[in-house]
Design a protein around this motif. Structure first.
Motif, PDB file in Angstrom:
ATOM      1  N   LEU A 120      -9.093  -3.222  13.750  1.00 27.34           N
ATOM      2  CA  LEU A 120      -9.436  -3.704  12.418  1.00 27.34           C
ATOM      3  C   LEU A 120      -9.127  -2.651  11.358  1.00 27.34           C
ATOM      4  CD1 LEU A 120     -12.781  -5.594  13.141  1.00 27.34           C
ATOM      5  CD2 LEU A 120     -10.507  -6.551  12.819  1.00 27.34           C
ATOM      6  N   ASP A 121      -9.337  -1.374  11.683  1.00 28.14           N
ATOM      7  CA  ASP A 121      -8.959  -0.311  10.750  1.00 28.14           C
ATOM      8  C   ASP A 121      -7.464  -0.358  10.457  1.00 28.14           C
ATOM      9  OD1 ASP A 121     -11.455   0.724  10.307  1.00 28.14           O
ATOM     10  OD2 ASP A 121     -11.309   2.281  11.823  1.00 28.14           O
ATOM     11  N   LYS A 122      -6.684  -0.640  11.498  1.00 22.94           N
ATOM     12  CA  LYS A 122      -5.229  -0.704  11.328  1.00 22.94           C
ATOM     13  C   LYS A 122      -4.855  -1.858  10.392  1.00 22.94           C
ATOM     14  CE  LYS A 122      -3.086   0.033  15.161  1.00 22.94           C
ATOM     15  NZ  LYS A 122      -2.489  -0.228  16.492  1.00 22.94           N
ATOM     16  N   LEU A 123      -5.553  -2.992  10.544  1.00 24.20           N
ATOM     17  CA  LEU A 123      -5.285  -4.126   9.668  1.00 24.20           C
ATOM     18  C   LEU A 123      -5.676  -3.817   8.226  1.00 24.20           C
ATOM     19  CD1 LEU A 123      -6.462  -7.190  11.800  1.00 24.20           C
ATOM     20  CD2 LEU A 123      -4.149  -6.336  11.474  1.00 24.20           C
ATOM     21  N   ILE A 124      -6.803  -3.123   8.057  1.00 24.70           N
ATOM     22  CA  ILE A 124      -7.259  -2.790   6.707  1.00 24.70           C
ATOM     23  C   ILE A 124      -6.264  -1.853   6.027  1.00 24.70           C
ATOM     24  CG2 ILE A 124      -9.068  -1.538   5.438  1.00 24.70           C
ATOM     25  CD1 ILE A 124     -11.068  -2.719   7.479  1.00 24.70           C
ATOM     26  N   ARG A 125      -5.676  -0.947   6.792  1.00 29.82           N
ATOM     27  CA  ARG A 125      -4.685  -0.030   6.211  1.00 29.82           C
ATOM     28  C   ARG A 125      -3.343  -0.722   5.955  1.00 29.82           C
ATOM     29  NH1 ARG A 125      -7.076   3.597  10.017  1.00 29.82           N
ATOM     30  NH2 ARG A 125      -5.408   3.190  11.507  1.00 29.82           N
ATOM     31  N   ASN A 126      -3.127  -1.871   6.603  1.00 26.90           N
ATOM     32  CA  ASN A 126      -1.881  -2.623   6.422  1.00 26.90           C
ATOM     33  C   ASN A 126      -2.223  -4.069   6.059  1.00 26.90           C
ATOM     34  OD1 ASN A 126       0.390  -0.689   7.685  1.00 26.90           O
ATOM     35  ND2 ASN A 126      -1.457  -0.547   8.919  1.00 26.90           N
ATOM     36  N   PRO A 127      -2.828  -4.297   4.895  1.00 23.18           N
ATOM     37  CA  PRO A 127      -3.355  -5.637   4.571  1.00 23.18           C
ATOM     38  C   PRO A 127      -2.278  -6.707   4.439  1.00 23.18           C
ATOM     39  CG  PRO A 127      -3.480  -4.178   2.656  1.00 23.18           C
ATOM     40  CD  PRO A 127      -3.098  -3.323   3.821  1.00 23.18           C
ATOM     41  N   THR A 143     -15.395   6.472   4.797  1.00 26.07           N
ATOM     42  CA  THR A 143     -15.126   7.566   3.863  1.00 26.07           C
ATOM     43  C   THR A 143     -13.763   7.439   3.195  1.00 26.07           C
ATOM     44  OG1 THR A 143     -14.258   8.904   5.677  1.00 26.07           O
ATOM     45  CG2 THR A 143     -16.590   9.136   5.164  1.00 26.07           C
ATOM     46  N   ALA A 144     -13.114   6.280   3.332  1.00 28.53           N
ATOM     47  CA  ALA A 144     -11.799   6.090   2.722  1.00 28.53           C
ATOM     48  C   ALA A 144     -11.818   4.859   1.824  1.00 28.53           C
ATOM     49  CB  ALA A 144     -10.723   5.946   3.798  1.00 28.53           C
ATOM     50  N   LEU A 145     -11.114   4.976   0.716  1.00 27.94           N
ATOM     51  CA  LEU A 145     -10.973   3.864  -0.234  1.00 27.94           C
ATOM     52  C   LEU A 145      -9.484   3.550  -0.340  1.00 27.94           C
ATOM     53  CD1 LEU A 145     -12.017   1.995  -2.517  1.00 27.94           C
ATOM     54  CD2 LEU A 145     -11.771   3.927  -4.067  1.00 27.94           C
ATOM     55  N   TYR A 146      -9.114   2.298  -0.046  1.00 24.29           N
ATOM     56  CA  TYR A 146      -7.711   1.899  -0.047  1.00 24.29           C
ATOM     57  C   TYR A 146      -7.444   1.055  -1.283  1.00 24.29           C
ATOM     58  CZ  TYR A 146      -3.299  -0.126   1.565  1.00 24.29           C
ATOM     59  OH  TYR A 146      -1.985  -0.514   1.676  1.00 24.29           O
ATOM     60  N   LEU A 147      -6.497   1.495  -2.127  1.00 24.18           N
ATOM     61  CA  LEU A 147      -6.095   0.761  -3.328  1.00 24.18           C
ATOM     62  C   LEU A 147      -4.700   0.178  -3.111  1.00 24.18           C
ATOM     63  CD1 LEU A 147      -7.154   3.268  -6.142  1.00 24.18           C
ATOM     64  CD2 LEU A 147      -8.328   1.165  -5.501  1.00 24.18           C
ATOM     65  N   GLU A 148      -4.523  -1.060  -3.534  1.00 24.20           N
ATOM     66  CA  GLU A 148      -3.217  -1.716  -3.404  1.00 24.20           C
ATOM     67  C   GLU A 148      -3.002  -2.584  -4.637  1.00 24.20           C
ATOM     68  OE1 GLU A 148      -0.842  -4.171   0.048  1.00 24.20           O
ATOM     69  OE2 GLU A 148      -2.887  -4.764  -0.425  1.00 24.20           O
ATOM     70  N   TRP A 149      -1.757  -2.678  -5.099  1.00 19.06           N
ATOM     71  CA  TRP A 149      -1.463  -3.472  -6.289  1.00 19.06           C
ATOM     72  C   TRP A 149      -0.074  -4.105  -6.154  1.00 19.06           C
ATOM     73  CZ3 TRP A 149      -2.225   1.771  -6.021  1.00 19.06           C
ATOM     74  CH2 TRP A 149      -1.085   2.575  -6.171  1.00 19.06           C
ATOM     75  N   SER A 150       0.197  -5.028  -7.048  1.00 19.30           N
ATOM     76  CA  SER A 150       1.508  -5.691  -7.051  1.00 19.30           C
ATOM     77  C   SER A 150       2.416  -5.046  -8.096  1.00 19.30           C
ATOM     78  CB  SER A 150       1.341  -7.180  -7.380  1.00 19.30           C
ATOM     79  OG  SER A 150       0.508  -7.802  -6.435  1.00 19.30           O
ATOM     80  N   ILE A 186      -9.490  -9.780   3.162  1.00 19.12           N
ATOM     81  CA  ILE A 186      -9.777  -8.358   3.396  1.00 19.12           C
ATOM     82  C   ILE A 186     -11.281  -8.102   3.329  1.00 19.12           C
ATOM     83  CG2 ILE A 186      -9.637  -7.486   1.019  1.00 19.12           C
ATOM     84  CD1 ILE A 186      -7.991  -5.856   4.052  1.00 19.12           C
ATOM     85  N   GLN A 187     -12.013  -8.869   2.504  1.00 18.51           N
ATOM     86  CA  GLN A 187     -13.469  -8.725   2.474  1.00 18.51           C
ATOM     87  C   GLN A 187     -14.092  -9.225   3.775  1.00 18.51           C
ATOM     88  OE1 GLN A 187     -14.017 -10.823  -1.372  1.00 18.51           O
ATOM     89  NE2 GLN A 187     -15.244  -9.075  -2.007  1.00 18.51           N
ATOM     90  N   LEU A 188     -13.584 -10.333   4.291  1.00 17.35           N
ATOM     91  CA  LEU A 188     -14.097 -10.845   5.568  1.00 17.35           C
ATOM     92  C   LEU A 188     -13.804  -9.868   6.698  1.00 17.35           C
ATOM     93  CD1 LEU A 188     -13.050 -14.612   5.266  1.00 17.35           C
ATOM     94  CD2 LEU A 188     -15.293 -13.613   4.816  1.00 17.35           C
ATOM     95  N   VAL A 189     -12.617  -9.267   6.682  1.00 14.32           N
ATOM     96  CA  VAL A 189     -12.280  -8.275   7.700  1.00 14.32           C
ATOM     97  C   VAL A 189     -13.210  -7.064   7.577  1.00 14.32           C
ATOM     98  CG1 VAL A 189     -10.493  -6.695   8.533  1.00 14.32           C
ATOM     99  CG2 VAL A 189      -9.895  -9.023   7.892  1.00 14.32           C
ATOM    100  N   GLY A 190     -13.546  -6.680   6.335  1.00 22.02           N
ATOM    101  CA  GLY A 190     -14.490  -5.585   6.151  1.00 22.02           C
ATOM    102  C   GLY A 190     -15.843  -5.891   6.772  1.00 22.02           C
TER     103      GLY A 190
END
Length: 685
Positions: free
Chosen positions: A579-586, A20-27, A422-426
């Motif tokens: 794994l959730d922790k890794l996804i939140r801290n890619p 239920t969460a969408l994580y956006l990240e950019w440079s 990050i896709q493989l981790v998903g």
């Protein structure tokens, strides 16, 4: 000083959707405009099939920490809907952006939320109403697509909020509602809303939440609170109910007493004892105590007649509703086909159909349907879904959901190097979530491998193959035969090979091998080593090295899964959390094994490397965990930011003891050296 200007647009927008969460990240932008005071704003739009047909998302979607004035180049989006095209426009601004007449520079990304969310709530009814309360109830959705976690009930007065009428024409109806509404949650399909106004009409919307996400809100339902007379009627009704229950209870007691005296104490006692013993045996099936309200796996072998288990856990499908289209493979018992299934709602859905070949023995039919008896007990977005069975006509069939991309191992080999980490981790996160569900139910898979994971068109991975390691004689994975059946050696824990001790801990070992398969894009575990060599090597302490390009964090988790002592292996709940922790801290996933320790001297080397994912973990490692909240509140939320702290920053966040200050400063210096070493490799952490 030279003139400054607004920054250019942010770059390289990435996203990861986690339930239920969408994580956006950019440079950050290439051109900062000569200033350091850069912040980011995120604008959300909902778009139809036409990219030009968009509208603002409104208040139904939430941003954490917020959607504007972001100092870090990331944001988490919550409460989005399924099957919606969202476009996020991200702009970077600085202190002179508002003074510029040039168009704003932004970058955008469009995301389609295709997760299988539950269907809408149907009819909602009012059970009763008082002056200040309304009791509502409703039916569960027809297709929840997972276990229902809870329901959200949003409500507001029918009258518009008290704003100046002159401004009403500027607001849509939806915006009126967003100005003033309340919400509550309920675990059950019913709720009592309190704190309402007497004789007032309220509008109610209800939506359901599962692990796959939220459904849309239901249609509007309008109900009115009561007045004083309704309260009196309710009280009288309650008195009447209590009186009726008392009379009924007394009557029932008299009848039972007479029955007890007539039939005889001894006979009644024996029957009650037999029922109690039968219930106890049922609750202890499969070695698990089945507590009321807790769903537990039931072994079909405990049924004297296996057909009873099939019909208890699987729906019988009329074969006229099935249309077989083509053969897509061969199974242990017959062909596997793709086709279409007509649902009760007259809608056709794609399915996979396993068939039992003709001339079968009763034992083969029992084994074939046993898998359906197992699958029918599971309901989770990362477990293959059983649609039903055909047992009353030939051929006998098992019908399951269709997974467009087939098995995970062949899918990865076909798309070698095509996915981001990050896709493989998903994908790994989905598999671990499904295994956590099975473990919580008391089910041991015994044959967890990438070949038994199926992938759909949205890259959702689902655990399948519940035949309990019934490996084909000509299986290319060359199972090793022991007393009691065949075992897939390369995926099986040592205690399961040696003593046939299968448990969730042995499944965790197998999960570590699946991780290795995923990160190596479907490479064969232990390469061309023979089964006997694999057994001896593992016994001597050999463990698979990290695949090329594997993050340190993931290989460390693999090694954790491959501990010889099974009680030391992680639980699947721990794996999901990690794994959730890794996804939140890619950014942590950018630290590769070869960048930390260089290439191993031999394939068996398993270096001991330690890392920190979060600031809290770093503080706990130096016995300063009590300051975690101070760091978070002051905005020192990542290790990158912490590495740039100085002594004044440390004093400002409330670390007053000199000894504590020295310990933190010393650790920051070490952390800074590690960061510099990693950044020399070309990474930004």
């Amino acid at each position: 000083m030279p003139c400054t200007k607004p920054p250019s647009a942010p770059r390289n927008v990435n996203f990861n959707m986690n339930e239920t969460a969408l994580y956006l990240e950019w440079s950050p932008p290439f051109d900062t405009g000569g200033r350091k005071d850069i912040i980011y704003n995120v604008l959300c739009k909902k778009c139809g099939s036409d990219p030009n047909d968009c509208e603002l998302c409104g208040g139904g979607i939430r941003f954490v920490p917020r959607h504007s004035g972001l100092q870090n180049a990331s944001v988490t989006v919550l409460d989005f809907l399924s099957h919606v095209n969202y476009t996020f426009e991200i702009e970077a601004v600085n202190g002179v952006s508002d003074l510029s007449f040039s168009p704003k520079q932004y970058t955008s990304i469009t995301i389609t939320t295709d997760q299988e969310a539950p269907t809408l709530i149907g009819m909602v009814r009012k059970d009763w109403a008082s002056q200040n309360s309304i009791a509502l109830s409703w039916q569960e959705p027809d297709y929840p697509n997972g276990i229902i976690l809870d329901y959200e009930i949003k409500y507001y007065e029918k009258a518009y909020p008290r704003i100046a009428p002159a401004f009403w024409h500027y607001l849509r109806v939806e915006e009126h509602e967003q100005l003033s509404y309340s919400s509550t949650r309920s675990k059950a399909p019913s709720v009592i809303i309190t704190g309402l106004k007497p004789s007032t009409k309220y509008i109610f919307h209800i939506r359901v939440r599962t692990a796959a996400g939220y459904s849309g809100y239901s249609n509007k339902f309008e109900f009115e609170t009561g007045d004083e007379t309704s309260d009196m009627a309710a009280e009288q009704g309650q008195i009447l109910v209590i009186a009726t229950a008392a009379v009924g209870g007394f009557t029932l007691l008299v009848i039972l007493t007479l029955f007890f005296l007539i039939t005889g104490r001894c006979q009644w006692y024996i029957k009650a004892k037999m029922k109690s013993e039968e219930k106890r045996r049922t609750n202890l099936q499969n070695g698990n105590l089945r507590l009321p309200g807790v769903k537990t796996y039931v072994d079909p072998d405990t049924y004297e007649d296996p057909s009873l288990a099939v019909h208890e856990f699987a729906k019988e499908i009329d074969p006229s509703r099935i249309r077989i289209e083509r053969v897509i493979g061969a199974g242990e018992f017959g062909e596997v086909c793709s086709g279409r299934l007509k649902t009760p709602a007259k809608k056709e859905i794609p399915v996979a159909i396993k068939t039992l070949k003709g001339g079968y023995m009763d034992r083969q039919r029992k084994d074939f349907l046993r898998e359906a008896s197992i699958m029918g007990q599971f309901d989770h977005p990362n477990i293959i879904r059983l649609e039903g069975v055909v047992t009353k006509s030939r051929p006998v069939m098992i019908v399951v959901e269709y997974m467009e991309n087939g098995s995970l191992d062949s899918f990865l080999r076909k798309h070698d190097g095509h996915f981001t980490v990050i896709q493989l981790v998903g994908m790994l996160r989905g598999i671990s979530s499904g295994m956590k569900y099975l473990s919580d139910m008391g089910y041991v898979h015994r044959d967890l491998a990438a070949r038994n994971i199926l992938v759909n068109s949205n890259l959702v991975c689902k655990v399948s193959d519940f035949g309990l390691s019934r490996v084909l004689e000509d299986d290319p994975e060359a199972a090793y035969t022991t007393t009691g059946g065949k075992i897939p050696i390369r995926w099986t824990a040592p205690e399961a090979i040696a003593y046939r001790k299968f448990s969730s801990a042995s499944d965790a070992w197998s999960y570590g091998i699946v991780m290795w398969e995923v990160m190596s894009y479907g490479e064969r575990p232990y390469w061309e080593m023979s089964n006997q060599d694999v057994i001896l090597s593992i016994e001597e302490g050999y463990r698979l090295p990290a695949p090329m390009g594997c993050p340190v964090s993931l290989h460390q988790l693999m090694l954790h899964c491959w501990q010889k002592e099974r009680n030391h292996r992680p639980k699947f709940s721990d794996i999901v959390s990690f794994l959730d922790k890794l996804i939140r801290n890619p950014s942590v996933l950018q630290i590769l094994v070869e960048d930390i320790v260089g290439m191993p001297e031999s394939p068996g080397d398993t270096p001991d490397y330690h890392f920190f994912v979060t600031v809290t973990e770093w503080l706990e490692s130096i016995k300063m965990g009590q300051y975690a909240n101070n760091f978070m509140a002051a905005g020192f939320t990542t290790l990158d930011i912490v590495s740039r702290m100085n002594i004044d920053d440390i004093r400002r966040i409330g670390v007053s003891l000199i000894g504590h200050q020295r310990r933190i400063v010393s650790s920051i210096q070490t952390l800074r050296l590690q960061m510099m070493h990693i950044q020399e490799k070309g990474f930004h952490v």
